[in-house]
Design a protein around this motif. Structure first.
Motif, PDB file in Angstrom:
ATOM      1  N   GLU A  11     -13.376 -11.815 -29.331  1.00  0.00           N
ATOM      2  CA  GLU A  11     -12.837 -12.703 -30.519  1.00  0.00           C
ATOM      3  C   GLU A  11     -11.711 -11.978 -31.426  1.00  0.00           C
ATOM      4  OE1 GLU A  11     -13.043 -15.981 -30.007  1.00  0.00           O
ATOM      5  OE2 GLU A  11     -14.132 -15.160 -28.444  1.00  0.00           O
ATOM      6  N   SER A  12     -11.876 -10.889 -31.861  1.00  0.00           N
ATOM      7  CA  SER A  12     -10.936 -10.221 -32.591  1.00  0.00           C
ATOM      8  C   SER A  12      -9.679  -9.929 -31.938  1.00  0.00           C
ATOM      9  CB  SER A  12     -11.483  -8.615 -33.152  1.00  0.00           C
ATOM     10  OG  SER A  12     -10.307  -8.295 -34.074  1.00  0.00           O
ATOM     11  N   TYR A  13      -9.887  -9.505 -30.844  1.00  0.00           N
ATOM     12  CA  TYR A  13      -8.661  -9.419 -29.691  1.00  0.00           C
ATOM     13  C   TYR A  13      -7.921 -10.549 -29.651  1.00  0.00           C
ATOM     14  CZ  TYR A  13      -6.447  -8.729 -25.311  1.00  0.00           C
ATOM     15  OH  TYR A  13      -5.366  -8.628 -24.179  1.00  0.00           O
ATOM     16  N   GLY A  14      -8.499 -11.686 -29.367  1.00  0.00           N
ATOM     17  CA  GLY A  14      -7.838 -13.004 -29.281  1.00  0.00           C
ATOM     18  C   GLY A  14      -7.026 -13.531 -30.406  1.00  0.00           C
ATOM     19  N   ASP A  15      -7.499 -13.011 -31.512  1.00  0.00           N
ATOM     20  CA  ASP A  15      -7.068 -13.267 -32.776  1.00  0.00           C
ATOM     21  C   ASP A  15      -5.691 -12.315 -33.347  1.00  0.00           C
ATOM     22  OD1 ASP A  15      -7.119 -15.044 -35.244  1.00  0.00           O
ATOM     23  OD2 ASP A  15      -7.925 -13.405 -36.194  1.00  0.00           O
ATOM     24  N   ALA A  16      -5.198 -11.517 -32.483  1.00  0.00           N
ATOM     25  CA  ALA A  16      -4.392 -10.766 -33.029  1.00  0.00           C
ATOM     26  C   ALA A  16      -3.116 -11.384 -33.259  1.00  0.00           C
ATOM     27  CB  ALA A  16      -4.120  -9.594 -31.884  1.00  0.00           C
ATOM     28  N   TYR A  17      -2.480 -12.295 -32.695  1.00  0.00           N
ATOM     29  CA  TYR A  17      -1.341 -12.955 -32.973  1.00  0.00           C
ATOM     30  C   TYR A  17      -1.418 -13.534 -34.127  1.00  0.00           C
ATOM     31  CZ  TYR A  17       2.734 -16.110 -32.793  1.00  0.00           C
ATOM     32  OH  TYR A  17       4.050 -16.413 -33.255  1.00  0.00           O
ATOM     33  N   ARG A  18      -2.432 -14.202 -34.763  1.00  0.00           N
ATOM     34  CA  ARG A  18      -2.465 -14.636 -36.095  1.00  0.00           C
ATOM     35  C   ARG A  18      -2.382 -13.773 -36.999  1.00  0.00           C
ATOM     36  NH1 ARG A  18      -5.744 -14.623 -40.128  1.00  0.00           N
ATOM     37  NH2 ARG A  18      -7.412 -13.638 -39.066  1.00  0.00           N
ATOM     38  N   GLN A  19      -3.224 -12.538 -36.785  1.00  0.00           N
ATOM     39  CA  GLN A  19      -3.263 -11.395 -37.963  1.00  0.00           C
ATOM     40  C   GLN A  19      -2.052 -10.740 -38.163  1.00  0.00           C
ATOM     41  OE1 GLN A  19      -6.033  -8.485 -36.398  1.00  0.00           O
ATOM     42  NE2 GLN A  19      -7.605 -10.060 -35.621  1.00  0.00           N
ATOM     43  N   GLU A  22       0.477 -13.529 -39.889  1.00  0.00           N
ATOM     44  CA  GLU A  22       0.053 -13.400 -41.083  1.00  0.00           C
ATOM     45  C   GLU A  22       0.531 -12.172 -41.828  1.00  0.00           C
ATOM     46  OE1 GLU A  22      -4.268 -13.331 -42.967  1.00  0.00           O
ATOM     47  OE2 GLU A  22      -3.810 -15.189 -42.184  1.00  0.00           O
ATOM     48  N   ALA A  23       0.376 -11.062 -41.239  1.00  0.00           N
ATOM     49  CA  ALA A  23       0.806  -9.981 -41.987  1.00  0.00           C
ATOM     50  C   ALA A  23       2.394  -9.775 -42.298  1.00  0.00           C
ATOM     51  CB  ALA A  23       0.361  -8.692 -41.151  1.00  0.00           C
ATOM     52  N   LEU A  24       3.097 -10.173 -41.332  1.00  0.00           N
ATOM     53  CA  LEU A  24       4.514 -10.098 -41.132  1.00  0.00           C
ATOM     54  C   LEU A  24       5.067 -11.065 -42.431  1.00  0.00           C
ATOM     55  CD1 LEU A  24       5.550 -10.319 -37.248  1.00  0.00           C
ATOM     56  CD2 LEU A  24       5.532  -8.209 -39.040  1.00  0.00           C
ATOM     57  N   ASN A  25       4.069 -12.026 -42.622  1.00  0.00           N
ATOM     58  CA  ASN A  25       4.665 -12.840 -43.794  1.00  0.00           C
ATOM     59  C   ASN A  25       4.551 -12.210 -45.312  1.00  0.00           C
ATOM     60  OD1 ASN A  25       5.448 -15.065 -42.277  1.00  0.00           O
ATOM     61  ND2 ASN A  25       3.216 -15.991 -42.349  1.00  0.00           N
ATOM     62  N   ARG A  26       3.858 -11.105 -45.026  1.00  0.00           N
ATOM     63  CA  ARG A  26       3.918 -10.315 -46.504  1.00  0.00           C
ATOM     64  C   ARG A  26       5.238  -9.450 -46.547  1.00  0.00           C
ATOM     65  NH1 ARG A  26      -1.946  -9.129 -44.629  1.00  0.00           N
ATOM     66  NH2 ARG A  26      -1.181  -6.890 -44.546  1.00  0.00           N
ATOM     67  N   LEU A 101       1.256 -13.273 -23.738  1.00  0.00           N
ATOM     68  CA  LEU A 101       0.518 -11.992 -23.096  1.00  0.00           C
ATOM     69  C   LEU A 101      -0.747 -12.019 -23.445  1.00  0.00           C
ATOM     70  CD1 LEU A 101       3.363  -9.344 -22.901  1.00  0.00           C
ATOM     71  CD2 LEU A 101       2.378 -11.089 -20.849  1.00  0.00           C
ATOM     72  N   ARG A 102      -1.005 -11.864 -25.013  1.00  0.00           N
ATOM     73  CA  ARG A 102      -2.286 -11.868 -25.677  1.00  0.00           C
ATOM     74  C   ARG A 102      -3.289 -13.000 -25.219  1.00  0.00           C
ATOM     75  NH1 ARG A 102      -5.153  -8.233 -29.121  1.00  0.00           N
ATOM     76  NH2 ARG A 102      -3.365  -6.584 -28.295  1.00  0.00           N
ATOM     77  N   HIS A 103      -2.622 -14.160 -25.447  1.00  0.00           N
ATOM     78  CA  HIS A 103      -3.457 -15.350 -25.218  1.00  0.00           C
ATOM     79  C   HIS A 103      -4.053 -15.437 -23.859  1.00  0.00           C
ATOM     80  CE1 HIS A 103      -4.778 -19.589 -25.160  1.00  0.00           C
ATOM     81  NE2 HIS A 103      -3.971 -19.680 -24.300  1.00  0.00           N
ATOM     82  N   THR A 104      -3.056 -15.284 -22.565  1.00  0.00           N
ATOM     83  CA  THR A 104      -3.509 -15.254 -21.303  1.00  0.00           C
ATOM     84  C   THR A 104      -4.679 -14.221 -20.952  1.00  0.00           C
ATOM     85  OG1 THR A 104      -1.692 -14.217 -20.539  1.00  0.00           O
ATOM     86  CG2 THR A 104      -1.374 -16.407 -20.873  1.00  0.00           C
ATOM     87  N   THR A 105      -4.368 -13.017 -21.622  1.00  0.00           N
ATOM     88  CA  THR A 105      -5.551 -11.776 -21.209  1.00  0.00           C
ATOM     89  C   THR A 105      -6.786 -12.390 -21.865  1.00  0.00           C
ATOM     90  OG1 THR A 105      -3.489 -10.351 -20.706  1.00  0.00           O
ATOM     91  CG2 THR A 105      -5.965  -9.414 -21.169  1.00  0.00           C
ATOM     92  N   TYR A 106      -6.702 -12.831 -23.295  1.00  0.00           N
ATOM     93  CA  TYR A 106      -7.903 -13.285 -23.982  1.00  0.00           C
ATOM     94  C   TYR A 106      -8.708 -14.344 -23.153  1.00  0.00           C
ATOM     95  CZ  TYR A 106     -10.626 -16.000 -27.265  1.00  0.00           C
ATOM     96  OH  TYR A 106     -11.582 -16.844 -27.797  1.00  0.00           O
ATOM     97  N   HIS A 141      -5.303  -2.222 -31.850  1.00  0.00           N
ATOM     98  CA  HIS A 141      -3.903  -1.803 -31.371  1.00  0.00           C
ATOM     99  C   HIS A 141      -3.059  -2.607 -32.653  1.00  0.00           C
ATOM    100  CE1 HIS A 141       0.234  -1.763 -29.466  1.00  0.00           C
ATOM    101  NE2 HIS A 141      -0.156  -0.550 -29.811  1.00  0.00           N
ATOM    102  N   VAL A 142      -3.207  -4.059 -32.714  1.00  0.00           N
ATOM    103  CA  VAL A 142      -2.367  -4.711 -33.647  1.00  0.00           C
ATOM    104  C   VAL A 142      -2.829  -4.338 -35.161  1.00  0.00           C
ATOM    105  CG1 VAL A 142      -1.965  -6.889 -34.415  1.00  0.00           C
ATOM    106  CG2 VAL A 142      -1.934  -6.404 -31.958  1.00  0.00           C
ATOM    107  N   PRO A 143      -4.191  -4.284 -35.335  1.00  0.00           N
ATOM    108  CA  PRO A 143      -4.559  -3.952 -36.818  1.00  0.00           C
ATOM    109  C   PRO A 143      -4.119  -2.590 -37.112  1.00  0.00           C
ATOM    110  CG  PRO A 143      -6.347  -5.035 -35.557  1.00  0.00           C
ATOM    111  CD  PRO A 143      -5.425  -4.737 -34.645  1.00  0.00           C
ATOM    112  N   GLY A 144      -4.130  -1.601 -36.132  1.00  0.00           N
ATOM    113  CA  GLY A 144      -3.640  -0.345 -36.434  1.00  0.00           C
ATOM    114  C   GLY A 144      -2.195  -0.236 -36.886  1.00  0.00           C
ATOM    115  N   HIS A 145      -1.317  -1.173 -36.087  1.00  0.00           N
ATOM    116  CA  HIS A 145      -0.044  -1.254 -36.559  1.00  0.00           C
ATOM    117  C   HIS A 145       0.330  -2.080 -37.614  1.00  0.00           C
ATOM    118  CE1 HIS A 145       1.820   1.124 -33.460  1.00  0.00           C
ATOM    119  NE2 HIS A 145       1.391   0.435 -32.290  1.00  0.00           N
TER     120      HIS A 145
END
Length: 160
Positions: A11-19, A22-26, A101-106, A141-145
């Motif tokens: 579920e966290s993996y699948g939520d990466a685009y939102r994460q 949301e971060a980029l908006n900062r 890519l992330r959505h289809t793999t999720y 991967h995404v949270p680390g970046h």
């Protein structure tokens, strides 16, 4: 890994685009090209890298599921950033590429059976890798970046 742990990671993996968005908006777009040092990546480069990494992940997951035991090549991410001229790529395009890519793999991995998670592919640098190990790597991967982007932002604000 327990089933509950895997479900949480999926579920966290699948939520990466939102994460990520949301971060980029900062971070102001005016600083996305900022590099804290010559050998460090800008936010712009990180975005492109995330999508390229996800393209590799897309293949790894499918090989691990459909062709257990198959070989997967690693890649030189720093070389890709330079030779593929990440700074000239569109972050908007790469964000959308990552999203799909992330959505289809999720969608693919969330319903795999228990035995599939123990299947392996053979990574050229890391050796045999189970799908559980693949999930742990790409879930973070995404949270680390995002943490890396935050450090870039802090460095940029301190040096303005």
């Amino acid at each position: 890994m327990t089933t509950e742990e895997r479900v949480r990671l999926i579920e966290s993996y699948g939520d990466a685009y939102r994460q990520l968005t949301e971060a980029l908006n900062r971070f102001p777009r005016e600083m996305w090209q900022y590099k804290p040092a010559a050998n460090r990546w800008s936010i712009h480069e990180i975005i492109v890298h995330i999508a390229d990494s996800e393209a590799n992940s897309y293949i790894r997951a499918r090989r691990g599921i459909a062709e257990p035991g198959s070989s997967i090549l690693g890649y030189d991410q720093d070389n890709w950033a330079v030779r593929l001229n990440y700074h000239d790529q569109s972050t908007d395009d790469y964000l959308q590429l990552f999203r799909w890519l992330r959505h289809t793999t999720y969608q693919l991995v969330k319903n795999q059976s228990e035995p599939v998670w123990r299947q392996t592919y053979v990574h050229s640098d890391n050796g045999p890798t189970t799908l559980d190990e693949w999930l742990k790597i790409y879930e973070d991967h995404v949270p680390g970046h995002i943490r890396q982007m935050q450090k870039n932002y802090e460095h940029w604000t301190e040096n303005r």
